[in-house]
Scaffold this active site. Structure first.
Site, PDB file in Angstrom:
ATOM      1  N   HIS A  16       0.847  -1.200   0.000  1.00  0.00           N
ATOM      2  CA  HIS A  16       0.000   0.000   0.000  1.00  0.00           C
ATOM      3  C   HIS A  16       0.882   1.249   0.000  1.00  0.00           C
ATOM      4  CE1 HIS A  16      -3.026  -2.707   2.316  1.00  0.00           C
ATOM      5  NE2 HIS A  16      -3.466  -2.602   1.079  1.00  0.00           N
ATOM      6  N   ARG A  89      -2.214  -5.990  -8.266  1.00  0.00           N
ATOM      7  CA  ARG A  89      -1.095  -6.893  -8.012  1.00  0.00           C
ATOM      8  C   ARG A  89      -0.920  -7.873  -9.164  1.00  0.00           C
ATOM      9  NH1 ARG A  89      -3.306  -7.920  -2.188  1.00  0.00           N
ATOM     10  NH2 ARG A  89      -5.046  -7.230  -3.433  1.00  0.00           N
ATOM     11  N   SER A 127      -2.802  -7.969   2.979  1.00  0.00           N
ATOM     12  CA  SER A 127      -3.022  -7.811   4.427  1.00  0.00           C
ATOM     13  C   SER A 127      -3.411  -9.132   5.083  1.00  0.00           C
ATOM     14  CB  SER A 127      -4.118  -6.774   4.693  1.00  0.00           C
ATOM     15  OG  SER A 127      -3.757  -5.536   4.168  1.00  0.00           O
TER      16      SER A 127
END
Ligand code: ADP
Length: 165
Positions: A16, A89, A127
């Site tokens: 991020h 991604r 995450s």
């Protein structure tokens, strides 16, 4: 132009941060918008995620952090903004992200979504994986800012103590 970078950020990772740092150089200002969505059952509360994000971006003078709930397009309109930024991604992100972008365009045709591809060293990072590693005592150094690493350790220590008692 101001760009809004929305997400759950539970917690913020170096992936991020890479997107935020590049966006900060490309746009006049960046608003990192943290979604308060109880349905996602996040590990960290919105306030905790906001605090960690603020600490992470404190050196970028044109980056601000806010919490929002409800529809993203409503938040973007309230801010008088027209650009939403998302990170990509892998190809696997593409389908979900285009679906989201097209839905948002249907709801608010004046708002455009733009994508920044991740830097290769963070392309595997998310995450959820970070939380899994930290939950079982693995090392997340280099994957998240060091203050986030400490917060993860604290969170899981408290959890395991509550489970034991
Ligand atoms: P969400 O739950 O909305 O997907 P996340 O907090 O997981 O929110 O991610 C926010 C944004 O950051 C998304 O656009 C996501 O694709 C992007 N992102 C997540 N991890 C990375 C990474 N390692 N590199 C680049 N972008 C990422």
């Amino acid at each position: 132009m101001t760009v809004i970078y929305p997400g759950t950020f539970d917690p913020v990772t170096n992936g991020h941060l890479d997107i935020i740092s590049r966006a900060s150089g490309l746009f006049e200002s960046v608003i990192v918008a943290i979604l308060e969505n109880p349905q996602k059952k996040p590990l960290f509360t919105p306030r905790e995620r906001e605090k960690m994000m603020k600490e992470t971006v404190k050196n970028f003078t044109n980056v601000n952090v806010e919490i929002f709930h409800g529809l993203l397009v409503h938040f973007v309109r309230r801010k008088g903004c027209r650009l939403v930024l998302r990170g990509l991604r892998a190809i696997s992100d593409y389908e979900y992200e285009t679906q989201l972008a097209l839905t948002n365009r249907k709801l608010a045709p004046e708002i455009e979504t733009i994508f920044l591809p991740t830097s290769t060293e963070y392309s595997y990072l998310n995450s959820s994986a970070v939380k899994e590693v930290a939950r079982f005592g693995g090392c997340v150094r280099g994957l998240v800012p060091s203050m986030v690493e400490k917060n993860l350790q604290k969170k899981f220590q408290v959890d395991s103590q509550t489970e034991k008692s």
